[in-house]
Design an enzyme around this catalytic site. Structure first.
Site, PDB file in Angstrom:
ATOM      1  N   CYS A 101       0.821  -1.208   0.000  1.00 54.76           N
ATOM      2  CA  CYS A 101       0.000   0.000   0.000  1.00 54.76           C
ATOM      3  C   CYS A 101       0.848   1.248   0.000  1.00 54.76           C
ATOM      4  O   CYS A 101       1.831   1.331   0.745  1.00 54.76           O
ATOM      5  CB  CYS A 101      -0.870   0.068   1.246  1.00 54.76           C
ATOM      6  SG  CYS A 101      -1.920  -1.334   1.440  1.00 54.76           S
ATOM      7  N   ARG A 107     -11.916   0.528  -6.661  1.00 49.16           N
ATOM      8  CA  ARG A 107     -11.622   0.464  -5.230  1.00 49.16           C
ATOM      9  C   ARG A 107     -11.095   1.821  -4.753  1.00 49.16           C
ATOM     10  O   ARG A 107     -11.248   2.185  -3.609  1.00 49.16           O
ATOM     11  CB  ARG A 107     -10.562  -0.615  -4.983  1.00 49.16           C
ATOM     12  CG  ARG A 107     -10.188  -0.777  -3.535  1.00 49.16           C
ATOM     13  CD  ARG A 107      -9.174  -1.901  -3.368  1.00 49.16           C
ATOM     14  NE  ARG A 107      -8.381  -1.676  -2.168  1.00 49.16           N
ATOM     15  CZ  ARG A 107      -8.736  -2.042  -0.954  1.00 49.16           C
ATOM     16  NH1 ARG A 107      -9.864  -2.667  -0.765  1.00 49.16           N
ATOM     17  NH2 ARG A 107      -7.961  -1.793   0.072  1.00 49.16           N
TER      18      ARG A 107
HETATM   19  P1  XMP Z   1      -0.887  -7.177   3.299  1.00 48.88           P
HETATM   20  O1  XMP Z   1      -0.001  -6.414   4.240  1.00 48.88           O
HETATM   21  O2  XMP Z   1      -1.437  -8.412   3.924  1.00 48.88           O
HETATM   22  O3  XMP Z   1      -2.127  -6.209   2.998  1.00 48.88           O
HETATM   23  O4  XMP Z   1      -0.197  -7.437   2.012  1.00 48.88           O
HETATM   24  C1  XMP Z   1      -3.208  -6.612   2.216  1.00 48.88           C
HETATM   25  C2  XMP Z   1      -4.271  -5.539   2.226  1.00 48.88           C
HETATM   26  O5  XMP Z   1      -3.785  -4.346   1.603  1.00 48.88           O
HETATM   27  C3  XMP Z   1      -4.876  -3.614   1.022  1.00 48.88           C
HETATM   28  N1  XMP Z   1      -4.507  -3.302  -0.348  1.00 48.88           N
HETATM   29  C4  XMP Z   1      -4.033  -2.109  -0.747  1.00 48.88           C
HETATM   30  N2  XMP Z   1      -3.889  -0.941  -0.074  1.00 48.88           N
HETATM   31  N3  XMP Z   1      -3.018   0.061  -2.036  1.00 48.88           N
HETATM   32  C5  XMP Z   1      -3.374   0.146  -0.739  1.00 48.88           C
HETATM   33  O6  XMP Z   1      -3.228   1.233  -0.157  1.00 48.88           O
HETATM   34  C6  XMP Z   1      -3.150  -1.087  -2.766  1.00 48.88           C
HETATM   35  O7  XMP Z   1      -2.797  -1.131  -3.943  1.00 48.88           O
HETATM   36  C7  XMP Z   1      -3.700  -2.222  -2.097  1.00 48.88           C
HETATM   37  N4  XMP Z   1      -4.000  -3.469  -2.510  1.00 48.88           N
HETATM   38  C8  XMP Z   1      -4.497  -4.108  -1.414  1.00 48.88           C
HETATM   39  C9  XMP Z   1      -6.094  -4.482   1.112  1.00 48.88           C
HETATM   40  O8  XMP Z   1      -6.879  -4.000   2.173  1.00 48.88           O
HETATM   41  C10 XMP Z   1      -5.493  -5.864   1.393  1.00 48.88           C
HETATM   42  O9  XMP Z   1      -6.375  -6.723   2.058  1.00 48.88           O
END
Ligand code: XMP
Length: 496
Positions: free
Chosen positions: A315, A411
């Protein structure tokens, strides 16, 4: 000695998991006695409180089925056409842990040459033969390499070499019974047949050997339909209503309204729509990180909250948009508020080790959602590739340019934005093997964490947290360094 959560989290700091450390409690039970039963939504409990994230490099049918087989749940991503997502739900729900539900099948007129080709492409050459070469038609026999090894004419039809006298089990047979019969039969395959003799599934000896080698098996997560629990994510646009209709028809058990900032009119409208049209379906709203956000979604009928903003490993929301919250603070504050409504919180993102899971659950989360922790396992979509001597799989944020170019931009924006700003990155992660091994080990580590805390269940964790019994402290940067591996020289041979 130590600080209570209420005090720690009211000082104006945004803490994340690594900032904190709990004080140990008194141990009076074994780690195996810890009950980690959790929830994702009001009506959906899990034996294992782990959830796979609806990301296109993490959860499709195979991951959803594996997570449910392990006692958790997976949410199928929606960076695809609605029919594709619904088909993934159908696929996952058909899976019976321990059985192959869509085995390769040949008709009686297929030849040994066809089997040779299968060996080349799929690596096995034992198959069931059915009347018209499909699952669901009458089982005629089984062909294995022992039937075909020394047949010089490879154009020989399977009906001439197959074994017709086959040991089978009825479709009602339990996994344990079928496993016993397969072992006793000394065969490689045990076909499952309907009362009319039609092939409906298969148990494979090699799979069983692998499954028995996996640690600790337990009850899968099953829905009221007796099939495994499957979740799915949707957006908040008008056309997501059509998507939802297909998902419900496919048997989805719970949906997530997927947004990086869930406190919006779009989400409230969608929440109202789902609650009104599908009252039996639990709907999880989010993402949120503050109490006012949580309040609006709960009052609009959310059955669960997904918590986290910018804490995910891929993120960049906090850097790009300057909003978000440290994940430990976000989980504690929202879960405390939501608990007064009996609405569970899913701590989403930022999980890099079992200690982070312990922290999320001990700070009030009812379950934990993971992306990167599961990325690189066998059950994620996509193939492995080799780079610099390492076996890797892709992992990308749903707000990365790469994922958005496939459609996931809703999203992060409304559907009318012209300029798209990435809020995530893409990359690759190392091979982690199967989740069937990763999750049981991780959960055992979490049980040890709870044992050290002297806490026997998630319910007790919440009671202690809210009655100011759980004590913790902030770790200084030096304490964090001390808590990790340090002062050690690796003697492992470097690969590159
Ligand atoms: P982890 O740390 O487990 O996090 O890899 C997964 C969660 O990250 C969110 N997510 C995103 N947040 N930009 C963001 O700011 C992104 O591109 C993105 N893709 C996923 C989402 O809540 C996921 O479950």
């Amino acid at each position: 000695d130590g600080v209570i959560a209420r005090k720690l989290f009211s000082q104006g700091y945004s803490f994340t998991y690594d900032d904190l450390i709990f004080h140990p409690g008194h141990i009076s039970f074994a780690a195996d006695d810890v009950d980690l039963r959790g929830r994702v939504s009001r009506r959906i409990s899990l034996r294992v409180p782990l959830v796979s994230s609806p990301m296109d490099t993490v959860t499709e049918g195979t991951m959803a089925a594996a997570m449910a087989a392990l006692g958790g749940i997976g949410f199928i991503h929606y960076n695809n056409r609605p029919e594709e997502q619904a088909a993934q739900v159908v696929r996952a729900k058909r899976i019976r842990p321990g059985f192959v539900v869509d085995p390769v099948v040949f008709g009686p007129r297929a030849t040994i040459k066809d089997l040779d080709r299968l060996k080349e492409t799929r690596g096995f050459s034992s198959v069931c033969v059915t009347e018209d070469g499909r699952v669901g038609s009458k089982l005629l026999g089984v062909v294995t390499s022992r039937d075909t090894d020394f047949v010089p004419d490879r154009s020989t039809e399977l009906s001439d070499v197959m074994t017709s006298d086959v040991i089978t089990v009825p479709s009602k047979c339990s996994r344990e019974e079928a496993e016993k019969i397969l072992i006793q039969s000394k065969k490689g395959r045990l076909p499952v047949v309907s009362s009319n003799g039609e092939l409906v599934g298969l148990m494979v000896r090699a799979d069983l050997k692998k499954a028995l080698a996996y640690p600790a098996r337990g009850e899968p997560s099953l829905g009221p339909d007796g099939k495994i629990l499957v979740g799915a994510a949707i957006g908040t646009r008008e056309d997501d209503k059509e998507r939802l209709k297909l998902l419900v028809a496919a048997g989805v058990n719970v949906v997530i309204l997927d947004s990086s900032q869930g406190d919006s009119t779009f989400q409230l409208n969608m929440l109202n729509y789902v609650k009104k049209n599908y009252p039996a379906l639990d709907v999880i709203a989010g993402n949120v990180v503050t109490v006012p956000q949580a309040r609006r979604l709960i009052e609009a009928g959310a059955d669960g909250l997904r918590v986290g903003m910018g804490s995910g490993s891929i993120c960049t929301t906090q850097e790009v948009c300057a909003v978000g919250r440290g994940q430990a603070t976000a989980v504690y504050q929202t879960a405390k508020f939501a608990s007064t409504y009996d609405v569970p919180v899913i701590a989403d993102g930022g999980i890099a080790n079992s200690g982070h899971i312990v922290k999320a659950l001990a700070l009030g989360a009812s379950s934990v959602m993971m992306g990167s922790f599961l990325a690189g396992t066998e059950e994620t979509p996509d193939e492995y590739f080799m780079k610099n001597g390492m076996k890797l799989k892709r992992y990308r944020g749903m707000g990365s340019l790469e994922a958005m170019s496939k459609g996931s931009d809703t999203r992060y924006f409304g559907d009318k934005s012209v300029l798209k700003i990435a809020q995530g990155v893409s990359g690759a992660v190392a091979d982690k093997g199967s989740v069937m091994r990763l999750i049981p080990y991780t959960m055992q580590a979490v049980r040890h964490g709870f044992q050290d805390l002297g806490i026997k269940s998630l319910k007790e964790a919440a009671q202690r947290l809210y009655s100011d019994e759980t004590k913790m402290e902030v770790r200084t940067p030096a304490a964090q360094k001390e808590g990790g591996i340090h002062d050690l020289v690796s003697y492992e041979k470097r690969l590159f």
